[in-house]
Write an enzyme that holds these catalytic residues in place. Structure first.
Site, mmCIF file in Angstrom:
data_model
loop_
_atom_site.group_PDB
_atom_site.id
_atom_site.type_symbol
_atom_site.label_atom_id
_atom_site.label_comp_id
_atom_site.label_asym_id
_atom_site.label_seq_id
_atom_site.Cartn_x
_atom_site.Cartn_y
_atom_site.Cartn_z
ATOM 1 N N ASP A 163 -4.532 6.667 10.226
ATOM 2 C CA ASP A 163 -4.206 5.321 10.713
ATOM 3 C C ASP A 163 -2.779 5.222 11.243
ATOM 4 O O ASP A 163 -2.394 4.216 11.840
ATOM 5 C CB ASP A 163 -4.439 4.269 9.629
ATOM 6 C CG ASP A 163 -3.586 4.496 8.376
ATOM 7 O OD1 ASP A 163 -2.651 5.327 8.407
ATOM 8 O OD2 ASP A 163 -3.864 3.844 7.355
ATOM 9 N N ASN B 95 3.666 -5.530 5.562
ATOM 10 C CA ASN B 95 2.486 -6.266 6.012
ATOM 11 C C ASN B 95 2.870 -7.559 6.733
ATOM 12 O O ASN B 95 2.191 -7.970 7.672
ATOM 13 C CB ASN B 95 1.564 -6.568 4.819
ATOM 14 C CG ASN B 95 0.874 -5.312 4.312
ATOM 15 O OD1 ASN B 95 0.266 -4.580 5.067
ATOM 16 N ND2 ASN B 95 1.005 -5.060 3.021
ATOM 17 N N HIS C 107 -0.059 4.971 6.863
ATOM 18 C CA HIS C 107 0.070 5.373 5.463
ATOM 19 C C HIS C 107 0.321 6.876 5.323
ATOM 20 O O HIS C 107 -0.357 7.673 5.986
ATOM 21 C CB HIS C 107 -1.193 4.985 4.689
ATOM 22 C CG HIS C 107 -1.447 3.517 4.675
ATOM 23 N ND1 HIS C 107 -2.313 2.902 5.554
ATOM 24 C CD2 HIS C 107 -0.920 2.530 3.901
ATOM 25 C CE1 HIS C 107 -2.324 1.605 5.316
ATOM 26 N NE2 HIS C 107 -1.490 1.353 4.326
ATOM 27 N N SER D 261 0.803 -1.218 0.000
ATOM 28 C CA SER D 261 0.000 0.000 0.000
ATOM 29 C C SER D 261 0.841 1.276 0.000
ATOM 30 O O SER D 261 0.382 2.317 -0.466
ATOM 31 C CB SER D 261 -0.946 0.003 1.206
ATOM 32 O OG SER D 261 -0.224 -0.175 2.416
#
Length: 208
Positions: free
Chosen positions: A184, A103, A187, A37
């Site tokens: 969050d 991740n 990001h 991402s």
């Protein structure tokens, strides 16, 4: 007769121009970005992502490179390793940027699995004579100092073992600035993307 001759010249000229354009486009070298991402532009307009800004910079500087962004939000090193072979066969990149592992780390995956997957991707890329840039990432310290440290050290160790270029930390100058991070806390916002490209470019440019 003269009109037919002129029309023939015009048609042939257009065909030659199209052929030349095709040859120029086909001569472009390819940069393949395999990321998650952070490179897929999560939460922002894709045109604002650092990967798109890389393509824009290369175009402005008239460097004959096409950037293929194969990044997928949520991608792990296992998923990337499974997808890479087909992407290498399709695009035959000159350069491969590997930005994966974040991740895995957030899920607490074993370091040895990540290392094995990334090594496999490095070796597969070099098998087709592609240059590789490994893009390092870090995870928050609340995952435990021992794990977070081993995770961060994995990237320079891999780069040294395979003798490839390393971006030490993609989010250098970004991660600890709340104004540059989305709500969050993971990001980056659009305004952070030029800084991310600034972390990648000095490592990438000498390989172009």
């Amino acid at each position: 007769m003269l009109k037919r001759f002129r029309r023939l010249i015009l048609v042939n000229g257009c065909f030659a121009l199209l052929l030349f354009t095709h040859i120029v486009a086909a001569s472009d070298k390819t940069i393949l970005v395999m990321g998650d991402s952070l490179s897929a532009g999560y939460g922002i307009d894709l045109q604002q992502s650092w990967v798109q800004q890389l393509q824009d910079k290369l175009s402005r500087e008239q460097r004959a490179y096409t950037v293929i962004n194969a990044s997928v939000s949520g991608e792990t090193t296992t998923g990337g390793a499974a997808r890479l072979a087909r992407l290498l066969q399709t695009h035959k990149p000159e350069l491969v940027l590997l930005e994966l592992g974040g991740n895995d780390g957030l899920r607490g995956q074993p370091i040895k699995i990540m290392r094995s997957n990334l090594s496999q991707m490095i070796e597969a890329s070099r098998a087709i004579n592609a240059k590789v840039v490994l893009v390092g990432i870090q995870i928050p310290p609340n995952y435990g100092a021992r794990y977070a440290g081993a995770f961060a050290n994995m990237f320079p160790a891999l780069a040294q073992a395979h003798d490839i270029a390393l971006v030490p930390f993609l989010l250098e100058g970004v991660a600890l600035n709340p104004e540059l991070m989305q709500s969050d806390g993971i990001h980056p916002v659009a305004e952070a993307q030029p800084l991310m490209l600034g972390n990648v470019w000095p490592v990438l440019e000498p390989l172009l």
